[in-house]
Design a protein around this motif. Structure first.
Motif: not given
Length: 300
Positions: A243-261
């Motif tokens: 998928c396009n931009g998967i590197g940014a998506w991984i970083f995005n997922s980490v940040l979303n995880g931090a927000i969820l926590f």
């Protein structure tokens, strides 16, 4: 809505030349450089901290300061902006699907798969990226809510500053790297925000609030939908070969995880503590909900 009105609305939200011909560019799009991103976030955090310290020095008491119609005006503004971005993104996504369907048949891509997973090589141009850009700009308006809380209650919330800063940062990454999943993320967020800020405007002008913590429930629904969609992106990435931009998506997922926590930790501790301290003992579900919403507005 009449047919002519719908065609006019569709033109201005998805077919206008400025929307169709949009291209994310460091030289043509305001706020599109990395220096602007980091400078604006640093200024936002610094201004919030300085304002908080000044108010603590000037006002020794902790009583709320009246802000008049400003909170209601901000809520109404955000509700209208969110509803406009939602409508524009829906119409623009439908137009992109209509125009690109012939191309997707070769790769056996469905519209839902496109919403989750942009094909490799996707560039940040066209209708949906125009509304992604408007969403990015709207994050700065959204961040102004922090100053309302600081002025009114003289309380600086790390969660609020972090959440708003990350929201600006992530929406920049969506455009910079043509990140997959952003269309659905914008649709989900703006839909929930139009409801949440509409509710906040409703209560700010003195109308009755819901008999349950309405805003908290909406935030939980939004985070849950985002979590499910992230799993969908990951699955399609391996099935379709990328998928396009998967590197940014991984970083995005980490940040979303931090927000969820932080979200779960914040509400788990503060809400339960305040409820045990006496809110839960109040008779009447609506009164409980109103007090919980007041606590929420003070803390986040």
């Amino acid at each position: 809505m009449t047919t002519s009105s719908f065609h006019t609305l569709r033109y201005y939200l998805s077919e206008h030349p400025s929307i169709v011909g949009f291209r994310w560019s460091h030289t043509q799009s305001w706020g599109s450089t990395w220096s602007f991103l980091f400078t604006s976030i640093a200024l936002y955090i610094s201004a919030a901290v300085v304002l908080h310290v000044l108010l603590l020095i000037l006002f020794r008491h902790r009583r709320p300061l009246p802000l008049g119609p400003l909170p209601a005006a901000h809520s109404l503004c955000m509700a209208l902006i969110s509803a406009t971005i939602f409508a524009g993104t829906v119409l623009s996504a439908a137009a992109e699907i209509r125009d690109s369907r012939w191309l997707w048949r070769r790769s056996r891509t469905t519209p839902f798969q496109w919403l989750l997973c942009f094909p490799l090589g996707t560039r940040p141009s066209g209708r949906v990226f125009f509304w992604s850009y408007i969403y990015y700009l709207s994050r700065f308006v959204h961040a102004l809510r922090s100053f309302n809380a600081i002025i009114r209650y003289r309380k600086l919330s790390f969660f609020k500053l972090f959440n708003h800063s990350i929201s600006i940062f992530m929406s920049f990454l969506w455009l910079e790297f043509s990140q997959s999943f952003q269309v659905l993320a914008i649709l989900l967020t703006t839909l929930v925000y139009s409801v949440v800020y509409g509710y906040r405007f409703w209560t700010a002008i003195g109308l009755p609030s819901a008999c349950f913590p309405f805003v908290v429930n909406c935030q939980i629904v939004l985070l849950s939908c985002n979590l499910v969609c992230h799993f969908g992106v990951l699955l399609l990435h391996f099935i379709k070969g990328g998928c396009n931009g998967i590197g940014a998506w991984i970083f995005n997922s980490v940040l979303n995880g931090a927000i969820l926590f932080l979200f779960l930790n914040f509400y788990g501790k503060r809400y339960l503590r305040r409820i045990k301290a006496g809110v839960a003992a109040v008779d009447g579900g609506c009164l409980v909900a109103e007090k919980m919403e007041m606590v929420k507005d003070k803390d986040i």
